[in-house]
Motif scaffolding. Structure first.
Motif, PDB file in Angstrom:
ATOM      1  N   VAL A   1       0.827  -1.209   0.000  1.00 17.01           N
ATOM      2  CA  VAL A   1       0.000   0.000   0.000  1.00 17.01           C
ATOM      3  C   VAL A   1       0.862   1.260   0.000  1.00 17.01           C
ATOM      4  CG1 VAL A   1      -0.312   0.253   2.498  1.00 17.01           C
ATOM      5  CG2 VAL A   1      -2.108   0.987   0.952  1.00 17.01           C
ATOM      6  N   HIS A   2       2.064   1.175   0.557  1.00 16.81           N
ATOM      7  CA  HIS A   2       2.934   2.343   0.579  1.00 16.81           C
ATOM      8  C   HIS A   2       3.353   2.753  -0.838  1.00 16.81           C
ATOM      9  CE1 HIS A   2       5.370  -1.273   0.918  1.00 16.81           C
ATOM     10  NE2 HIS A   2       6.375  -0.608   0.407  1.00 16.81           N
ATOM     11  N   ARG A   3       3.432   1.799  -1.773  1.00 12.81           N
ATOM     12  CA  ARG A   3       3.730   2.142  -3.162  1.00 12.81           C
ATOM     13  C   ARG A   3       2.497   2.680  -3.875  1.00 12.81           C
ATOM     14  NH1 ARG A   3       6.937  -2.643  -2.749  1.00 12.81           N
ATOM     15  NH2 ARG A   3       5.152  -3.849  -3.460  1.00 12.81           N
ATOM     16  N   LYS A   4       1.317   2.184  -3.503  1.00  7.21           N
ATOM     17  CA  LYS A   4       0.087   2.659  -4.127  1.00  7.21           C
ATOM     18  C   LYS A   4      -0.231   4.084  -3.702  1.00  7.21           C
ATOM     19  CE  LYS A   4      -1.808  -1.960  -4.475  1.00  7.21           C
ATOM     20  NZ  LYS A   4      -2.809  -2.908  -4.032  1.00  7.21           N
ATOM     21  N   VAL A   5       0.183   4.450  -2.511  1.00  6.93           N
ATOM     22  CA  VAL A   5      -0.077   5.795  -1.995  1.00  6.93           C
ATOM     23  C   VAL A   5       0.749   6.833  -2.755  1.00  6.93           C
ATOM     24  CG1 VAL A   5       0.317   7.253   0.038  1.00  6.93           C
ATOM     25  CG2 VAL A   5      -0.860   5.081   0.278  1.00  6.93           C
ATOM     26  N   ILE A   6       1.933   6.466  -3.198  1.00  7.47           N
ATOM     27  CA  ILE A   6       2.807   7.426  -3.875  1.00  7.47           C
ATOM     28  C   ILE A   6       3.015   7.071  -5.343  1.00  7.47           C
ATOM     29  CG2 ILE A   6       4.010   8.143  -1.780  1.00  7.47           C
ATOM     30  CD1 ILE A   6       6.328   6.300  -2.672  1.00  7.47           C
TER      31      ILE A   6
END
Length: 125
Positions: free
Chosen positions: A86-91
């Motif tokens: 999710v940390h990659r999807k956020v940015i």
């Protein structure tokens, strides 16, 4: 049609596609940011209740987590979200623009955060 006109049309098509891709990512990015923020706040609040409970230092870890199922669930869910990326999807939009900028740098160009191309002045010989 001249070579310069063809190149200009290609750049315009590339810019339209880049802005479209970044624009389509924005709603999903916003949703993932909201999900991550809500789960983080719930985990922090549940952790506060878990840590301020007077029984926590007395009982075993498993019993303490059993006494605080909201903390156990939200912390597990938060870990699973990070394992899913999710940390990659956020940015995601900023990742795409950064990679695009590094490629466009070879052509003496750049782009802004929305995908609009920025033509840099030609270097003097």
């Amino acid at each position: 049609m001249s070579l310069e006109q063809t190149a200009c049309d290609d750049l315009k098509a590339f810019e339209r596609r880049l802005t479209e891709v970044i624009g389509c990512l924005q709603p999903a990015t916003l949703r993932w940011r909201i999900v991550l923020a809500v789960v983080s706040v719930c985990t922090a609040m549940a952790a506060w209740h878990w840590l301020t409970d007077p029984l926590t230092p007395v009982v075993s870890l498993s019993q303490s987590l059993w006494n605080h199922p909201i903390f156990a669930f939200t912390s597990t869910f938060l870990v699973l979200l990070f394992m899913m990326g999710v940390h990659r999807k956020v940015i995601a939009p900023s990742i795409i623009t950064a990679r695009t900028r590094s490629v466009l740098n070879d052509f003496n160009m750049s782009c802004d955060d929305t995908g609009k191309l920025i033509l840099k002045p030609r270097p003097a010989n």
